[in-house]
Design an enzyme around this catalytic site. Structure first.
Site, mmCIF file in Angstrom:
data_model
loop_
_atom_site.group_PDB
_atom_site.id
_atom_site.type_symbol
_atom_site.label_atom_id
_atom_site.label_comp_id
_atom_site.label_asym_id
_atom_site.label_seq_id
_atom_site.Cartn_x
_atom_site.Cartn_y
_atom_site.Cartn_z
ATOM 1 N N LYS A 1 -26.604 38.453 15.365
ATOM 2 C CA LYS A 1 -27.496 38.983 16.296
ATOM 3 C C LYS A 1 -26.953 38.725 17.655
ATOM 4 C CE LYS A 1 -31.532 41.239 17.053
ATOM 5 N NZ LYS A 1 -32.103 42.244 16.354
ATOM 6 N N ASP B 1 -30.602 42.791 11.265
ATOM 7 C CA ASP B 1 -31.730 43.666 11.296
ATOM 8 C C ASP B 1 -31.229 45.073 10.434
ATOM 9 O OD1 ASP B 1 -30.657 43.830 13.671
ATOM 10 O OD2 ASP B 1 -32.659 44.346 14.541
ATOM 11 N N ASP C 1 -30.506 32.571 4.483
ATOM 12 C CA ASP C 1 -31.599 32.278 3.788
ATOM 13 C C ASP C 1 -32.448 33.577 3.517
ATOM 14 O OD1 ASP C 1 -33.530 31.001 2.360
ATOM 15 O OD2 ASP C 1 -34.287 30.021 4.242
ATOM 16 N N TYR D 1 -31.777 25.643 11.392
ATOM 17 C CA TYR D 1 -32.080 24.667 10.341
ATOM 18 C C TYR D 1 -31.579 23.292 10.731
ATOM 19 C CZ TYR D 1 -34.085 28.291 7.385
ATOM 20 O OH TYR D 1 -34.688 29.465 6.770
#
Ligand code: NAD
Length: 331
Positions: A170, A203, A227, A123
């Protein structure tokens, strides 16, 4: 008297902020509200969705309560929310999610706290077209920003007697950027030997949260994952209508619900104001008004538990104002 910048915002914003203000005042705290326009109305009237007066007011008062602001999709101005967080260096996005007693949500023991890095990651706004048929968004992870969000999460865990902080990433795929985030958070964890730590790939975390949310506690993660995961957590405990949040910097704190401006229900008087009222509870705690905060939270929890006066998102038929009046009556 405490001065607080109040940004009613767009869509359901004005409806839920008025309801929240009513209940915060009824909790017995003297607040002078400094009302400021941002978002679509400000854009129309002043040519910018984030006028300088809004930033000046927040810098002066150090505390804000904010309704949601609409961001046009694809074209138009960049997110005002992201700009506000970046300009005021509100680097912590704190989103606690706790099950309510009674009818709300499908889970019983959800008690999660998301610490989302609020100023960089995907972002950061570094985005451009590459020729006509491709576009690039650059993800920025710095040691400085990773360290301060990690420290905020571990300090919170220590202060609130939480058992564990999970570092969410990740780094198996984004070895450099998420690798740096993970490594930095682990370094900070070493400074807090009394707080447990582990790490989790985002995930997998999403699946685990749906299956066994009680296995998680405090979680810290980069901007985009935060988010998404905080909305997922909101869904575990009653939805966006009841999930509060806070944007915190070293000097300034802005409290707001996790939800957006909900254009599909705006102006109909049925938006659930509880998420913003609970953001008000976080604000009162931040102001040191612990007693008023507990009173307000207890009134809200009682109301939900009785399940007589609820908005449609929680299966009821009440309007925004009725919720506010019912909470005020309890107070
Ligand atoms: P949203 O959160 O506004 O709405 C998602 C769904 O949840 C809708 O069906 C809506 O009716 C419902 N909902 C949300 N809040 C509710 C409430 N208090 N009571 C009852 N139902 C509620 O998300 P969106 O539709 O993706 O976004 C709409 C706009 O809000 C977009 O412009 C987006 O950029 C903006 N947004 C702003 C913020 C913020 O200001 N912090 C956060 C998220 C989205």
């Amino acid at each position: 008297m405490q001065k607080v910048t109040l940004i009613p915002g767009d869509g359901i914003g004005p409806e839920v902020t008025e309801a929240a203000v009513k209940t915060i005042e009824a909790a017995g705290v003297d607040i002078e509200w400094d009302r400021q326009k941002a978002g679509i109305m400000a854009e129309k009237e002043q040519g910018t969705p984030l006028p300088r007066e809004v930033l000046d007011s927040l810098r002066k008062n150090s505390i804000g309560l904010k309704g949601p602001l609409t961001t046009p999709i694809g074209s138009g101005f960049r997110s005002v929310n992201v700009a506000l967080r970046q300009k005021l260096d509100l680097y912590v996005n704190l989103r606690p999610v706790k099950t309510f007693p009674g009818p709300v949500g499908d889970y019983e023991d959800v008690d999660l706290v998301v610490f989302r890095e609020n100023t960089e990651g995907l972002y950061a706004g570094v985005e451009h077209k590459v020729g006509a048929d491709a576009a690039e968004s650059i993800k920025i992870i710095t040691k400085k920003a990773s360290r301060r969000i990690a420290r905020a999460a571990f300090e919170y865990a220590e202060k609130e007697n939480r058992d564990r902080v999970s570092i969410v990433h990740k780094a198996n795929i984004m070895k450099l950027s998420d690798g740096l985030f993970l490594e930095t958070c682990q370094e900070v964890a070493d400074e807090f030997p009394d707080v447990g730590v582990d790490d989790c790939i985002v995930d997998n975390l999403c699946m685990q949260l749906v299956q066994n949310p009680e296995d998680y506690d405090v979680m810290v993660m980069p901007n985009l994952y935060g988010d998404l995961v905080s909305d997922l957590c909101a869904g575990l405990a009653g939805g966006l209508g009841v999930t509060p949040g806070a944007n915190l910097g070293d000097e300034i704190a802005v409290f707001e619900a996790v939800h957006g401006s909900a254009p599909d229900i705006a102006g109909r008087g049925i938006a659930n104001p509880i998420a913003l009222m609970l953001s008000g509870v976080l604000m009162l705690k931040h102001l040191g008004e612990e007693e008023a905060a507990v009173r307000l939270e207890t009134a809200i929890r009682e109301l939900i538990n009785e399940s007589e006066v609820l908005t449609p998102d929680l299966g009821g038929e009440a309007g925004t104002d009725e919720i506010a009046d019912a909470v005020v009556e309890k107070l």
